[in-house]
Design an enzyme around this catalytic site. Structure first.
Site, mmCIF file in Angstrom:
data_model
loop_
_atom_site.group_PDB
_atom_site.id
_atom_site.type_symbol
_atom_site.label_atom_id
_atom_site.label_comp_id
_atom_site.label_asym_id
_atom_site.label_seq_id
_atom_site.Cartn_x
_atom_site.Cartn_y
_atom_site.Cartn_z
ATOM 1 N N ASP A 123 0.783 -1.239 0.000
ATOM 2 C CA ASP A 123 0.000 0.000 0.000
ATOM 3 C C ASP A 123 0.813 1.285 0.000
ATOM 4 O OD1 ASP A 123 -2.623 -1.073 -0.059
ATOM 5 O OD2 ASP A 123 -2.331 -1.757 1.997
ATOM 6 N N ASP A 188 -6.940 -3.875 -5.885
ATOM 7 C CA ASP A 188 -6.576 -2.570 -5.318
ATOM 8 C C ASP A 188 -5.139 -2.178 -5.675
ATOM 9 O OD1 ASP A 188 -8.221 -4.382 -3.901
ATOM 10 O OD2 ASP A 188 -8.274 -3.137 -2.129
HETATM 11 N N1 GLY Z 1 -7.302 -1.467 -0.199
HETATM 12 C C1 GLY Z 1 -8.287 -1.787 0.704
HETATM 13 C C2 GLY Z 1 -9.656 -1.344 0.400
HETATM 14 O O1 GLY Z 1 -10.040 -0.884 -0.640
HETATM 15 O O2 GLY Z 1 -10.445 -1.525 1.306
#
Ligand code: GLY
Length: 409
Positions: A123, A188
């Site tokens: 992330d 994501d």
């Molecule tokens: N990346 C985590 C979400 O979208 O909840």
């Protein structure tokens, strides 16, 4: 986040021409100038309250959401959402030109500087892009480029040669460790690729770019169903690169269409098209959007259910965060050379009108001083259900900025 292609001027000209030639009255067109100024005024007041609380504390608090007991949850730099509040302050500064916000944005951004060294999850692109990426765009502080390049180096430690992807989560700890995955990659992760494209631009090292393209291409092959909907998690074999599992983590089921995943896919492939010019990425962004646009259960206000296969539709919860991400992506897509580009902006305008209404936008001083209500973190984890989320606010403000730039407001 940054470049608006020259095609946008062409699109803008056709939109203007079209609107002059049509019989439609002004009342058919949303008054974005009013919507923009009203939202800026509200965000200044609402986020101003949030900032007052932070400034009155002895810490640099980083607000994420509201807990069930009504208290605000603040995170540390390791949390995937740590860049969004600093980034929202950057966007509000951009939208309002209030110099006191610039000072705050710098302070909140630099408070999470340590994140550039994170290698424990994927992330880092979200974290550094929303904070330092916007900071660089708005201040030209060259030192931020070094942080972006270091963060990209940290992200590339998670690149796995055989499948040709960046591993999203470690598979030996936390709740992920209980799923039997080897190399889980979530849709994501498309969002983290922007960091890699930026790092190649700032360092001249094409390794980052090549890894981003490898990841985007493999994801394009494996993550999508025929109808354009996306799986959430693809689990790869590290030895031979094959797919072991097609699962979900935050959706209703392995086969369902989790709306925020769909939002990350639309935004992520639109961004990859902007960065590479590869038509296949734009086609995928369009296909992912069309799946939602044409879905028979899409509500009239265009704010998707948290999962388009939730069993309790039409009573299922909506996800304002997914809507804000999609609106922002659609504004960018309306500047690309696509058939009927104006329809993307029209759709985004409708979404923004819904999000700005009393149904989704909080009253001043409520909602933990976040802007939007009614987002969903993760129903399967029983976490952050029908709450405000800082990333919903971040993409809402980004969408406002994109709307402003496109319309020259
Ligand atoms: N990346 C985590 C979400 O979208 O909840």
């Amino acid at each position: 986040m940054k470049r608006v292609s020259s095609a946008f001027y062409l699109v803008l000209a056709s939109v203007l021409l079209l609107s002059c030639n049509q019989d439609k009255t002004v009342s058919d067109t949303p008054d974005n100038s009013q919507l923009l100024s009203d939202n800026i005024e509200f965000a200044l007041a609402q986020m101003g309250k949030q900032i007052e609380i932070i400034e009155a504390s002895d810490e640099v608090l980083n607000p994420v959401t509201v807990r069930p007991d009504g208290s605000v949850y603040y995170c540390g730099y390791r949390d995937w959402r740590s860049g969004f509040f600093p980034g929202a302050v950057w966007y509000l500064y951009d939208l309002s030109n209030d110099p006191s916000l610039k000072e705050k944005a710098i302070k909140y951004t630099e408070a999470i500087e340590e994140a550039q060294f994170l290698t424990s999850h994927h992330d880092i692109g979200f974290i550094i892009g929303s904070s330092f990426g916007n900071g660089l765009r708005l201040t030209n502080n060259e030192a931020y480029k070094d942080i972006i390049v270091q963060a990209a180096k940290s992200l590339t430690t998670r690149f796995r040669e055989q499948p040709g992807v960046i591993q999203s989560w470690d598979s030996d700890r936390g709740w992920q460790g209980e799923r039997g995955w080897e190399c889980p990659v979530i849709i994501d992760n498309m969002m983290n690729l922007e960091l890699l494209f930026d790092a190649t631009e700032y360092s001249g090292d094409s390794l980052f770019y090549n890894i981003a393209v490898s990841h985007a291409d493999r994801t394009l092959e494996e993550h999508f169903r025929e109808d354009g909907s996306t799986f959430h998690v693809i689990d790869y074999d590290l030895e031979d690169g094959s797919v072991r599992n097609r699962h979900t983590a935050q959706g209703y089921s392995h086969e369902s269409a989790w709306s925020r995943g769909q939002a990350w896919a639309i935004y992520g492939y639109a961004m990859c098209y902007r960065e590479t010019g590869y038509q296949r990425y734009l086609d995928q962004a369009i296909k992912a959007f069309e799946f939602l646009r044409d879905h028979p259960d899409m509500p009239e206000d265009l704010i998707a259910y948290w999962d388009m296969d939730a069993p309790d539709i039409p009573n299922a919860l909506r996800d304002a965060s997914a809507a804000a991400i999609i609106a922002s992506a659609l504004y960018e897509m309306s500047t690309f050379p696509v058939a009927d580009a104006a329809s993307y902006k029209e759709y985004a305008d409708k979404m923004m009108a819904s999000l700005s209404s009393d149904a989704y936008r909080a009253e001043l001083g409520t909602n933990g001083n976040f802007i939007l209500m009614h987002s969903v973190g993760s129903i399967p984890h029983d976490n952050e259900i029908d709450t405000p989320l800082n990333y919903a606010d971040y993409y809402f403000l980004e969408a406002l900025k994109r709307m402003r730039d496109i319309e020259g407001l």
